[in-house]
Design a protein around this motif. Structure first.
Motif, PDB file in Angstrom:
ATOM      1  N   LEU A  28       0.829  -1.208   0.000  1.00 51.50           N
ATOM      2  CA  LEU A  28       0.000   0.000   0.000  1.00 51.50           C
ATOM      3  C   LEU A  28       0.863   1.258   0.000  1.00 51.50           C
ATOM      4  O   LEU A  28       0.587   2.233  -0.720  1.00 51.50           O
ATOM      5  N   ILE A  29       1.928   1.233   0.787  1.00 53.15           N
ATOM      6  CA  ILE A  29       2.808   2.395   0.884  1.00 53.15           C
ATOM      7  C   ILE A  29       3.609   2.585  -0.405  1.00 53.15           C
ATOM      8  O   ILE A  29       3.686   3.701  -0.946  1.00 53.15           O
ATOM      9  N   VAL A  30       4.198   1.507  -0.914  1.00 49.21           N
ATOM     10  CA  VAL A  30       4.992   1.606  -2.143  1.00 49.21           C
ATOM     11  C   VAL A  30       4.122   2.078  -3.299  1.00 49.21           C
ATOM     12  O   VAL A  30       4.515   2.955  -4.085  1.00 49.21           O
ATOM     13  N   ARG A  31       2.937   1.490  -3.429  1.00 51.19           N
ATOM     14  CA  ARG A  31       2.028   1.896  -4.494  1.00 51.19           C
ATOM     15  C   ARG A  31       1.605   3.362  -4.320  1.00 51.19           C
ATOM     16  O   ARG A  31       1.422   4.081  -5.302  1.00 51.19           O
ATOM     17  N   GLY A  32       1.472   3.795  -3.066  1.00 52.65           N
ATOM     18  CA  GLY A  32       1.139   5.188  -2.826  1.00 52.65           C
ATOM     19  C   GLY A  32       2.214   6.126  -3.339  1.00 52.65           C
ATOM     20  O   GLY A  32       1.919   7.148  -3.976  1.00 52.65           O
ATOM     21  N   PHE A  33       3.467   5.798  -3.090  1.00 51.62           N
ATOM     22  CA  PHE A  33       4.566   6.631  -3.572  1.00 51.62           C
ATOM     23  C   PHE A  33       4.660   6.611  -5.094  1.00 51.62           C
ATOM     24  O   PHE A  33       5.011   7.616  -5.718  1.00 51.62           O
ATOM     25  N   ILE A  34       4.362   5.466  -5.699  1.00 55.10           N
ATOM     26  CA  ILE A  34       4.482   5.353  -7.155  1.00 55.10           C
ATOM     27  C   ILE A  34       3.341   6.073  -7.867  1.00 55.10           C
ATOM     28  O   ILE A  34       3.562   6.773  -8.863  1.00 55.10           O
ATOM     29  N   HIS A  35       2.118   5.923  -7.355  1.00 55.55           N
ATOM     30  CA  HIS A  35       0.941   6.389  -8.096  1.00 55.55           C
ATOM     31  C   HIS A  35       0.416   7.741  -7.633  1.00 55.55           C
ATOM     32  O   HIS A  35      -0.529   8.255  -8.238  1.00 55.55           O
ATOM     33  N   SER A  36       0.962   8.314  -6.577  1.00 55.71           N
ATOM     34  CA  SER A  36       0.485   9.606  -6.092  1.00 55.71           C
ATOM     35  C   SER A  36       1.630  10.620  -6.046  1.00 55.71           C
ATOM     36  O   SER A  36       2.810  10.247  -5.981  1.00 55.71           O
ATOM     37  N   ASP A  37       1.284  11.880  -6.082  1.00 55.06           N
ATOM     38  CA  ASP A  37       2.278  12.965  -6.043  1.00 55.06           C
ATOM     39  C   ASP A  37       2.580  13.309  -4.590  1.00 55.06           C
ATOM     40  O   ASP A  37       2.152  14.347  -4.074  1.00 55.06           O
TER      41      ASP A  37
ATOM     42  N   ARG B 293      -1.792  13.096  -0.604  1.00 56.12           N
ATOM     43  CA  ARG B 293      -1.847  11.852   0.168  1.00 56.12           C
ATOM     44  C   ARG B 293      -2.344  10.732  -0.736  1.00 56.12           C
ATOM     45  O   ARG B 293      -3.192  10.952  -1.605  1.00 56.12           O
ATOM     46  N   PHE B 294      -1.813   9.537  -0.512  1.00 51.80           N
ATOM     47  CA  PHE B 294      -2.266   8.424  -1.367  1.00 51.80           C
ATOM     48  C   PHE B 294      -3.542   7.806  -0.797  1.00 51.80           C
ATOM     49  O   PHE B 294      -3.678   7.621   0.409  1.00 51.80           O
ATOM     50  N   PRO B 295      -4.495   7.492  -1.673  1.00 48.18           N
ATOM     51  CA  PRO B 295      -5.790   6.971  -1.229  1.00 48.18           C
ATOM     52  C   PRO B 295      -5.760   5.467  -1.006  1.00 48.18           C
ATOM     53  O   PRO B 295      -5.024   4.738  -1.684  1.00 48.18           O
TER      54      PRO B 295
END
Length: 461
Positions: A92-101, A107-109
């Protein structure tokens, strides 16, 4: 308190503290989960049933499938649970950094589809876990999980969002990556004490437990291949996976009996090769493969998987010193490569007349990178069918390279003595990490089981 226990506990607490802080400052509920907001699409109703199926696959299917080792059942199910729960948060955290600014203050959803994607990420690591099962400590596995999750998510992001490829069942980005990453780690960690080890075998009841995992995976695999899509693509994914698994199962029984000198079924084949059809059809699951095509994929997958368990894995151990405890090369590796090739072929043959609106939905690059425009609109496609097929093959090759190189480098890191790798009698043995209930230990150790090198026993290696 033991030094090893304190080290493991401290590592986990530090990681969980980092997760907590990252979720606190960088994560948020998706808009559809916010108070005072509405979810017109009802994402939970749409995705939760298949998400729950995939969740069961991760924690029961994978866990029990690996209980075949007669003295490693606690770790097969328990450490599987530890690693999966750990990866869910990392992903969840890695995907948040990759897919969100994140750098821009965004903040990543977190929503139900991100939860599903995190389960897929867990599957990647659990596949690699199978290659090193019984030969690594929990601490080593968590280190491997962090590195592999980062690399796997970057690989998938590149394949999907930069190369614009399709792999709805994650055969390339989960199965191929997980298998060859794990194999590379296993090769670097190879030790001669893992060969001819009497503990690397099964007894009657451990094989029954492993069969429970097989059945759970078999039943829920259509949700794995179809959970991330919707509409007619999801319907096709379920049908194609259903047919591929059915064909794969009966062909597995047939080939298993044919290859035995007494015409018997090999439990190793039944527990594993029967699932290869789900892997092999993954990339093309949502494509108009036609029912006969799904049956063909399952048939071919069964053949290569059983032959792999019977001949290829022993050869890899003997000649390349590559010890693959669960035979992930045969269940996930080769069928995953088959899936990737099939996806490239289907892409190269795709036409608007045959695929209709699915052409845009499956291959957005075929529709000017704008899948919101109906396929019957008069657009100039940016890619030809052959070009899309080439990109599919490029994604498969990229996945293999990143997985193998990343796995080898991770293996070198895991060789450091600080990670408390099991040594000597602790290999393939729960006593290294668990308070084990009393049992007749000499009797269990005396069972012939499936030790490495017993040519007439049911052995994975």
């Amino acid at each position: 308190m033991s030094r090893r226990g304190v080290k493991f506990g401290a590592f986990v607490f530090v990681c969980q503290l980092v997760f907590l802080l990252l979720f606190a400052f960088l994560a948020k509920y998706d808009d559809t989960a916010q108070p005072k907001d509405t979810d017109p699409t009802n994402m939970v109703a749409q995705y939760y049933p298949m998400f729950q199926d995939v969740h069961v696959m991760m924690f029961i299917g994978f866990g029990f499938l690996m209980t075949f080792l007669k003295l490693y059942g606690y770790s097969a199910v328990g450490v599987n649970m530890l690693v999966a729960a750990f990866v869910l948060q990392v992903a969840l955290i890695v995907r948040g950094f990759i897919h969100s600014d994140i750098a821009g203050g965004e903040r990543f959803p977190i929503n139900i589809t991100e939860m599903l994607s995190s389960d897929f990420a867990a599957a990647t690591v659990l596949i690699s876990f199978g290659a090193v099962l019984g030969k690594t400590s929990p601490l080593q596995l968590l280190i491997m999980a962090i590195i592999e999750t980062i690399l796997a998510q970057l690989n998938e992001y590149t394949g999907v969002h930069k190369l614009h490829t399709s792999d709805i069942g994650e055969s390339m980005y989960v199965h191929v990556f997980g298998a060859y990453f794990g194999l590379a780690v296993a090769r670097v960690l190879y030790s001669e004490e893992t060969e001819e080890n009497s503990k690397e075998g099964a007894v009657y009841h451990s094989d029954i437990f492993a069969m429970i995992g097989c059945v759970f995976l078999w039943l829920y695999w259509p949700s794995f291949n179809g959970g991330a899509t919707s509409g007619d693509e999801q319907h096709r994914a379920v049908i194609n996976t259903y047919l591929s698994l059915a064909a794969c199962t009966i062909v597995t029984f047939a080939i298993s009996a044919m290859l035995d000198n007494k015409g018997r079924f090999d439990m190793v084949h039944i527990q594993n090769a029967t699932l290869a059809g789900g892997v092999a059809v993954g990339t093309t699951a949502d494509m108009p493969l036609e029912p006969w095509g799904a049956v063909l994929m399952g048939t071919v997958a069964a053949i290569i998987s059983v032959v792999g368990y019977k001949y290829i894995t022993p050869a890899l151990t003997r000649f390349l010193k590559l010890h693959d405890t669960c035979g992930v090369h045969n269940l996930h590796g080769m069928p995953g490569v088959l899936a990737g090739i099939a996806g490239a072929v289907m892409a190269a043959l795709s036409t608007r007349d045959k695929w209709g609106e699915s052409l845009c939905e499956i291959f957005p690059a075929r529709a000017g990178m704008n899948a919101t425009i109906p396929c019957d609109a008069d657009l100039a496609m940016t890619r030809t069918a052959l070009e899309q097929g080439g990109y599919q093959m490029a994604a498969l090759c990229m996945t293999l390279v990143i997985a193998i190189v990343g796995g080898a480098l991770t293996g070198l890191l895991l060789k450091l003595p600080i990670w408390d790798a099991p040594q000597g009698d602790m290999v393939f043995d729960d006593h290294a990490n668990w308070e084990v209930s009393d049992y007749n230990f000499p009797q269990v150790m005396g069972d012939k089981g499936r030790s490495n090198g017993e040519t007439d026993s049911n052995t994975r290696v």
